[in-house]
Write a protein that holds these residues in place. Sequence first.
Motif, PDB file in Angstrom:
ATOM      1  N   UNK A 157       0.824  -1.203   0.000  1.00 30.01           N
ATOM      2  CA  UNK A 157       0.000   0.000   0.000  1.00 30.01           C
ATOM      3  C   UNK A 157       0.863   1.260   0.000  1.00 30.01           C
ATOM      4  N   UNK A 158       1.832   1.325   0.926  1.00 30.58           N
ATOM      5  CA  UNK A 158       2.685   2.505   1.051  1.00 30.58           C
ATOM      6  C   UNK A 158       4.042   2.202   0.418  1.00 30.58           C
ATOM      7  N   UNK A 159       4.150   2.487  -0.871  1.00 28.85           N
ATOM      8  CA  UNK A 159       5.356   2.120  -1.622  1.00 28.85           C
ATOM      9  C   UNK A 159       6.599   2.817  -1.072  1.00 28.85           C
ATOM     10  N   UNK A 160       6.484   4.078  -0.720  1.00 30.02           N
ATOM     11  CA  UNK A 160       7.648   4.826  -0.242  1.00 30.02           C
ATOM     12  C   UNK A 160       8.163   4.260   1.085  1.00 30.02           C
ATOM     13  N   UNK A 161       7.245   3.986   2.009  1.00 26.81           N
ATOM     14  CA  UNK A 161       7.660   3.468   3.318  1.00 26.81           C
ATOM     15  C   UNK A 161       8.298   2.090   3.191  1.00 26.81           C
ATOM     16  N   UNK A 162       7.697   1.215   2.399  1.00 27.63           N
ATOM     17  CA  UNK A 162       8.201  -0.148   2.300  1.00 27.63           C
ATOM     18  C   UNK A 162       9.521  -0.178   1.532  1.00 27.63           C
ATOM     19  N   UNK A 163       9.664   0.663   0.525  1.00 26.93           N
ATOM     20  CA  UNK A 163      10.954   0.770  -0.175  1.00 26.93           C
ATOM     21  C   UNK A 163      12.053   1.176   0.795  1.00 26.93           C
ATOM     22  N   UNK A 164      11.790   2.162   1.610  1.00 25.13           N
ATOM     23  CA  UNK A 164      12.790   2.626   2.576  1.00 25.13           C
ATOM     24  C   UNK A 164      13.106   1.542   3.602  1.00 25.13           C
ATOM     25  N   UNK A 165      12.116   0.782   3.993  1.00 24.70           N
ATOM     26  CA  UNK A 165      12.352  -0.311   4.940  1.00 24.70           C
ATOM     27  C   UNK A 165      13.333  -1.326   4.366  1.00 24.70           C
ATOM     28  N   UNK A 166      13.081  -1.793   3.146  1.00 24.93           N
ATOM     29  CA  UNK A 166      13.962  -2.817   2.573  1.00 24.93           C
ATOM     30  C   UNK A 166      15.354  -2.245   2.266  1.00 24.93           C
ATOM     31  N   UNK A 167      15.431  -0.956   2.036  1.00 22.55           N
ATOM     32  CA  UNK A 167      16.737  -0.334   1.817  1.00 22.55           C
ATOM     33  C   UNK A 167      17.511  -0.231   3.130  1.00 22.55           C
ATOM     34  N   UNK A 168      16.856   0.236   4.180  1.00 21.96           N
ATOM     35  CA  UNK A 168      17.541   0.522   5.442  1.00 21.96           C
ATOM     36  C   UNK A 168      17.743  -0.715   6.298  1.00 21.96           C
ATOM     37  N   UNK A 192       9.404  -8.897  10.344  1.00 24.88           N
ATOM     38  CA  UNK A 192       8.216  -8.622   9.545  1.00 24.88           C
ATOM     39  C   UNK A 192       8.257  -7.181   9.089  1.00 24.88           C
ATOM     40  N   UNK A 193       7.939  -6.926   7.818  1.00 23.78           N
ATOM     41  CA  UNK A 193       7.981  -5.542   7.334  1.00 23.78           C
ATOM     42  C   UNK A 193       6.760  -4.758   7.827  1.00 23.78           C
ATOM     43  N   UNK A 194       6.712  -3.438   7.597  1.00 22.63           N
ATOM     44  CA  UNK A 194       5.619  -2.623   8.163  1.00 22.63           C
ATOM     45  C   UNK A 194       4.220  -3.008   7.692  1.00 22.63           C
ATOM     46  N   UNK A 195       4.094  -3.759   6.616  1.00 24.72           N
ATOM     47  CA  UNK A 195       2.768  -4.176   6.163  1.00 24.72           C
ATOM     48  C   UNK A 195       2.501  -5.656   6.437  1.00 24.72           C
ATOM     49  N   UNK A 196       3.338  -6.256   7.286  1.00 25.03           N
ATOM     50  CA  UNK A 196       3.069  -7.611   7.743  1.00 25.03           C
ATOM     51  C   UNK A 196       3.661  -8.728   6.907  1.00 25.03           C
ATOM     52  N   UNK A 197       4.511  -8.402   5.935  1.00 23.88           N
ATOM     53  CA  UNK A 197       5.130  -9.432   5.112  1.00 23.88           C
ATOM     54  C   UNK A 197       6.346 -10.016   5.835  1.00 23.88           C
ATOM     55  N   UNK A 198       6.373 -11.329   5.969  1.00 23.66           N
ATOM     56  CA  UNK A 198       7.454 -11.988   6.678  1.00 23.66           C
ATOM     57  C   UNK A 198       8.761 -11.958   5.899  1.00 23.66           C
ATOM     58  N   UNK A 199       9.865 -11.899   6.642  1.00 26.59           N
ATOM     59  CA  UNK A 199      11.208 -11.857   6.059  1.00 26.59           C
ATOM     60  C   UNK A 199      12.098 -12.796   6.853  1.00 26.59           C
ATOM     61  N   UNK A 200      12.905 -13.552   6.145  1.00 28.09           N
ATOM     62  CA  UNK A 200      14.006 -14.295   6.755  1.00 28.09           C
ATOM     63  C   UNK A 200      15.299 -13.801   6.121  1.00 28.09           C
TER      64      UNK A 200
END
Length: 279
Positions: free
Chosen positions: A20-31, A114-122
């Motif tokens: 939903x929030x492309x800018x926030x999630x992009x920054x999350x995966x970058x940082x 888990x990212x800000x929109x609930x997607x799991x990450x390992x």
Amino acid sequence: MNTDVLPQGARIGRTAIRVSDLEEITEFYRTVVGLSVLGESNTRSVLGVVDTPLLVLEGDTDAPTRHRSSAGLYHTAFRVPSRAALGDALARIRDHWQLGGASDHWVSEALYLTDPEGNGIEIYRDFPRDEWPRSDDGRVRISTEPLDLETIEAAATGNTQAPPGTDIGHIHLEVSSLDAFRDVYVETLGFEVQTTVPAASFVSAGGYHHHIGANMWHHRTGPASGRGLSWFEVILPETQALDALRDRLAGSQATVTETDKGISITDSDEIEVRFLVET
């Protein structure tokens, strides 16, 4: 060449997530994950390492939240090439986010979040392949044990970016039926079962511990929909493997779509899987 199974060298390519929030999630995966932004528009971000794309974020402000009954993504698993790189990932998570869990799987060391929109990450690193425990029939044995985070932390180098060699080692799905999952991924597509645990199955090509995991731990009952996993890629090492897959699919009930680079199918939970040849 055994045309009934996927060959050695098959691997996971890019994963695409609808957000939903492309800018926030992009920054999350970058940082936090440490990926570089390789391409960006108002509706799409492509992230990866060096010039290798790994993650596609598809921005859709109208996409509904994934329903709690819907199948879809359990986690995207970013594989780093060393314990030092895993230590750096742990430092980024602690500096900018929150660690959700950590495990020694006998074949790998893994961090979970888990990212800000609930997607799991390992984020994980493999032990050397010749050290993986195997059962009498040759299948890989996977466990879940506590991970010594102090050892991981001590290996950190201060690198704020995921290093070259980082890739997507596997993808883990939440499915509505393990029998249907195996019918598609094992019997039709040609992955091989490596291990099973209660309500979960792990399959791979070429003897890897797993390229795809599937579980029913949260009792999903409906197809994938809304935000979350959009599609993922399986990269095949040669054209002959793609031709063999086409032949297998021709005798199945799967709907196959030809694409510019290969073929695409939709699995029993309406998750799109794209197959293309290594370039």
